[in-house]
Design a protein around this motif. Structure first.
Motif, PDB file in Angstrom:
ATOM      1  N   ALA A  70      -1.218 -26.447 -16.718  1.00 37.65           N
ATOM      2  CA  ALA A  70      -2.249 -25.660 -16.551  1.00 37.65           C
ATOM      3  C   ALA A  70      -2.711 -25.389 -15.204  1.00 37.65           C
ATOM      4  CB  ALA A  70      -3.483 -25.967 -17.461  1.00 37.65           C
ATOM      5  N   GLU A  71      -2.766 -26.538 -14.332  1.00 34.06           N
ATOM      6  CA  GLU A  71      -2.995 -26.559 -13.033  1.00 34.06           C
ATOM      7  C   GLU A  71      -1.675 -25.585 -12.100  1.00 34.06           C
ATOM      8  OE1 GLU A  71      -3.611 -30.458 -11.822  1.00 34.06           O
ATOM      9  OE2 GLU A  71      -5.490 -30.746 -12.719  1.00 34.06           O
ATOM     10  N   ALA A  74      -2.480 -21.963 -12.698  1.00 34.59           N
ATOM     11  CA  ALA A  74      -3.839 -21.676 -11.994  1.00 34.59           C
ATOM     12  C   ALA A  74      -3.507 -21.359 -10.763  1.00 34.59           C
ATOM     13  CB  ALA A  74      -4.832 -22.448 -12.451  1.00 34.59           C
ATOM     14  N   ASP A  77      -1.004 -18.446 -10.134  1.00 32.76           N
ATOM     15  CA  ASP A  77      -2.018 -17.130 -10.187  1.00 32.76           C
ATOM     16  C   ASP A  77      -2.879 -16.844  -8.890  1.00 32.76           C
ATOM     17  OD1 ASP A  77      -3.171 -15.050 -11.976  1.00 32.76           O
ATOM     18  OD2 ASP A  77      -4.793 -16.012 -11.493  1.00 32.76           O
ATOM     19  N   ARG A  78      -3.510 -18.048  -8.519  1.00 29.49           N
ATOM     20  CA  ARG A  78      -4.161 -17.816  -7.105  1.00 29.49           C
ATOM     21  C   ARG A  78      -3.581 -17.440  -6.091  1.00 29.49           C
ATOM     22  NH1 ARG A  78      -7.719 -22.935  -4.396  1.00 29.49           N
ATOM     23  NH2 ARG A  78      -8.863 -21.392  -2.534  1.00 29.49           N
TER      24      ARG A  78
END
Length: 219
Positions: A70-71, A74, A77-78
């Motif tokens: 998940a990290e 994220a 995506d960032r």
């Protein structure tokens, strides 16, 4: 009577137990019973604790992997968002710089247009009335041109009589002159120009030679 004794002996013979048979059967039955009880009771207490610990470790590892995934998603995506923002910023600044360049050129051209008008009027006047007064008109136009470009930060480099400066002057010849300090600008063949602190074109000059050395404080 003899027949009854014979039958009794046969019955006793048939009833004589075989040594070890009855004990073995009882032991096997007890072993089967214990195995069944152990199977029904489940694993021993120590083994159950080990299994529970292993199960907890597997669950914890699965949770850790899920969190890491998940990290990572994220962060990806960032990164993609930042990359898109940077591309947009770069395009926007390039467009703004190009627009500012166009506006600056437009401003200069607007200020130069009246000078072109003056040139046309001077030429027309010379054609109609001869060359009388043409020199004065050209001088006036030249002054106006200098004022226009000076308004935009352009300065002329006209160093006649000044010490030679290799950063702003380009020496094309030397002339002997003992009346002035050595390396003094004797004549300006072509003016130079600077815009702000940047030299756009150095002045083409001749410099003196044979005179006294210039004092350090003058330098």
């Amino acid at each position: 009577m003899a027949a009854d004794e014979k039958n009794a002996d046969e019955r006793e013979a048939r009833e004589i137990p075989i040594e070890g048979c009855e004990g073995d059967e009882n032991a096997e039955a007890e072993a089967v019973t214990e195995a069944a009880e152990e199977a029904a009771a489940g694993p021993a207490e120590g083994e159950a604790d080990d299994i529970a610990a292993e199960a907890e470790a597997v669950v914890a590892e699965a949770e850790r992997l899920a969190k890491a995934e998940a990290e990572a998603a994220a962060m990806k995506d960032r990164y993609l968002r930042l990359q898109a923002e940077w591309d947009n910023y770069r395009k926007r600044t390039a467009e703004e710089a190009a627009d500012m360049k166009v506006r600056a050129a437009e401003k200069i051209m607007e200020d130069v247009l009246p000078v072109l008008d003056d040139f046309e009027r001077a030429i027309a006047h010379a054609e109609q009335n001869g060359e009388e007064g043409l020199l004065d008109g050209v001088k006036a136009i030249s002054t106006k041109v200098c004022q226009v470009f000076g308004k935009h930060g352009l300065e002329a480099i006209d160093p006649a009589g000044e010490p030679f400066d290799a950063l702003e002057h380009q020496a094309v010849a030397t002339v002997p002159d003992e009346s002035v300090p050595d390396e003094t600008v004797a004549q300006v063949y072509q003016k130079g120009y600077r815009l702000g602190k940047k030299v756009l074109r150095p002045a083409m000059v001749t410099i003196s030679s044979g005179g006294p050395k210039r004092e350090a404080e003058e330098e």
